[in-house]
Motif scaffolding. Sequence first.
Motif, short mmCIF file in Angstrom:
data_model
loop_
_atom_site.label_atom_id
_atom_site.label_comp_id
_atom_site.label_asym_id
_atom_site.label_seq_id
_atom_site.Cartn_x
_atom_site.Cartn_y
_atom_site.Cartn_z
N ARG A 90 0.81 -1.21 0.00
CA ARG A 90 0.00 0.00 0.00
C ARG A 90 0.85 1.27 0.00
O ARG A 90 0.53 2.25 -0.67
CB ARG A 90 -0.91 -0.01 1.23
N ALA A 91 1.95 1.26 0.77
CA ALA A 91 2.68 2.49 1.05
C ALA A 91 3.81 2.78 0.07
O ALA A 91 4.08 3.95 -0.23
CB ALA A 91 3.23 2.45 2.47
N ARG A 92 4.49 1.76 -0.40
CA ARG A 92 5.65 2.01 -1.25
C ARG A 92 5.23 2.51 -2.63
O ARG A 92 4.39 1.89 -3.29
CB ARG A 92 6.48 0.73 -1.42
N PRO A 93 5.78 3.64 -3.08
CA PRO A 93 5.44 4.10 -4.44
C PRO A 93 6.05 3.19 -5.49
O PRO A 93 7.06 2.51 -5.25
CB PRO A 93 6.06 5.50 -4.48
N GLY A 94 5.44 3.17 -6.65
CA GLY A 94 6.03 2.45 -7.78
C GLY A 94 7.16 3.26 -8.39
O GLY A 94 7.63 4.25 -7.81
N LYS A 103 8.03 14.62 -0.83
CA LYS A 103 9.35 14.00 -0.78
C LYS A 103 9.91 13.87 -2.19
O LYS A 103 9.18 13.50 -3.11
CB LYS A 103 9.23 12.61 -0.12
N ARG A 104 11.18 14.18 -2.35
CA ARG A 104 11.82 14.06 -3.66
C ARG A 104 12.62 12.77 -3.73
O ARG A 104 13.40 12.45 -2.82
CB ARG A 104 12.73 15.25 -3.94
N TYR A 105 12.41 12.03 -4.81
CA TYR A 105 13.11 10.78 -5.06
C TYR A 105 14.00 10.92 -6.29
O TYR A 105 13.61 11.55 -7.27
CB TYR A 105 12.12 9.64 -5.33
N LEU A 106 15.15 10.28 -6.22
CA LEU A 106 16.00 10.12 -7.39
C LEU A 106 16.07 8.63 -7.70
O LEU A 106 16.53 7.85 -6.86
CB LEU A 106 17.40 10.67 -7.13
N THR A 107 15.59 8.25 -8.88
CA THR A 107 15.65 6.86 -9.30
C THR A 107 16.78 6.70 -10.31
O THR A 107 16.86 7.46 -11.28
CB THR A 107 14.32 6.43 -9.94
N THR A 148 16.97 3.72 -5.44
CA THR A 148 16.16 4.89 -5.14
C THR A 148 16.86 5.67 -4.03
O THR A 148 17.19 5.12 -2.98
CB THR A 148 14.75 4.49 -4.68
N HIS A 149 17.07 6.95 -4.26
CA HIS A 149 17.73 7.82 -3.30
C HIS A 149 16.74 8.88 -2.81
O HIS A 149 15.98 9.45 -3.59
CB HIS A 149 18.93 8.53 -3.94
N HIS A 150 16.77 9.15 -1.51
CA HIS A 150 15.99 10.23 -0.92
C HIS A 150 16.87 11.47 -0.96
O HIS A 150 17.92 11.51 -0.31
CB HIS A 150 15.59 9.88 0.51
N LEU A 193 6.86 13.37 -4.77
CA LEU A 193 5.62 12.68 -4.40
C LEU A 193 5.11 13.25 -3.09
O LEU A 193 5.89 13.45 -2.15
CB LEU A 193 5.85 11.18 -4.27
N THR A 194 3.81 13.50 -3.01
CA THR A 194 3.21 14.07 -1.81
C THR A 194 2.46 12.99 -1.02
O THR A 194 1.75 12.17 -1.60
CB THR A 194 2.25 15.21 -2.20
#
Length: 278
Positions: free
Chosen positions: A22-26, A264-268, A144-146, A218-219
Amino acid sequence: MTDTERERLRRTFTEDAEVYDRARPGYPERLYDDLAELTGTGPGCRVLELGCGTGKATVPLAARGCRITAVELGPELAAVARRNLAGHPQVSVETGAFEEWPLPPEPFDVVLAATSFHWIDPAVRVAKSARALRPGGALATVSTHHVAGGTEQFFVDVQRCYERFDPTTPPGLRLTPAADIPHDSQEAPNRNVEQGNAALPGADRFEPPVFRRCARDLTFTTAEYLDLLRTFSGTRALDPAARAGLLDAIGQLIDGSYGGSVTKRYLTELRVARRKEG
């Protein structure tokens, strides 16, 4: 990270598979476009996925027509993945550790590890991936980096919560801008020998890797963000009282100072290395 610590932390992911799902973004759609361009993923492509979790990367690849064998350590995660992939008969999900999983006779076109390669034993992961691939096949790893961005002040303020409840938190820790994140040589097949890192076993069977990157914001509502934190190995490894205190403090911070949501900003990062011919 020691072998014992790696084994302990990677098994925490299976403790609440429904929350994880449910919680982890794709992953961003651009990742799959880059993967198709660099590896040929598409109808009929044979993919071996390592650590599929609940199928966050598996489902989009299956929708693109890939024939996938996914290996997942956690039986609870694997069960959710099978449910999510029920409409894709060309996909099978097997439960087990990749280190011990017997490779099938027919080689794969692509070995994919989406945010999972670093959990596999370094003495095994690259060499066994090479054995699983046909000559010219591709090993693709995703990290994936925060990174700095989004609701920036929140990620400054929240460090007080971590410093209070997690004794391993470095004081004054701050997120790094995406532009300053180096390519992750720890997970890439060819580690940077020039910087003194020994090559992982099997690295000599691959060409130098190619990298593609994508940043996105992602918010999350308070509840969504706390669920996300519950899926992180560092949070799950805390003493139950400390974990409860940390989550309560962060929830109060988001509700009290940020109106009930944060971004939150993600770097993939996608890394692709071809197995050498022959």
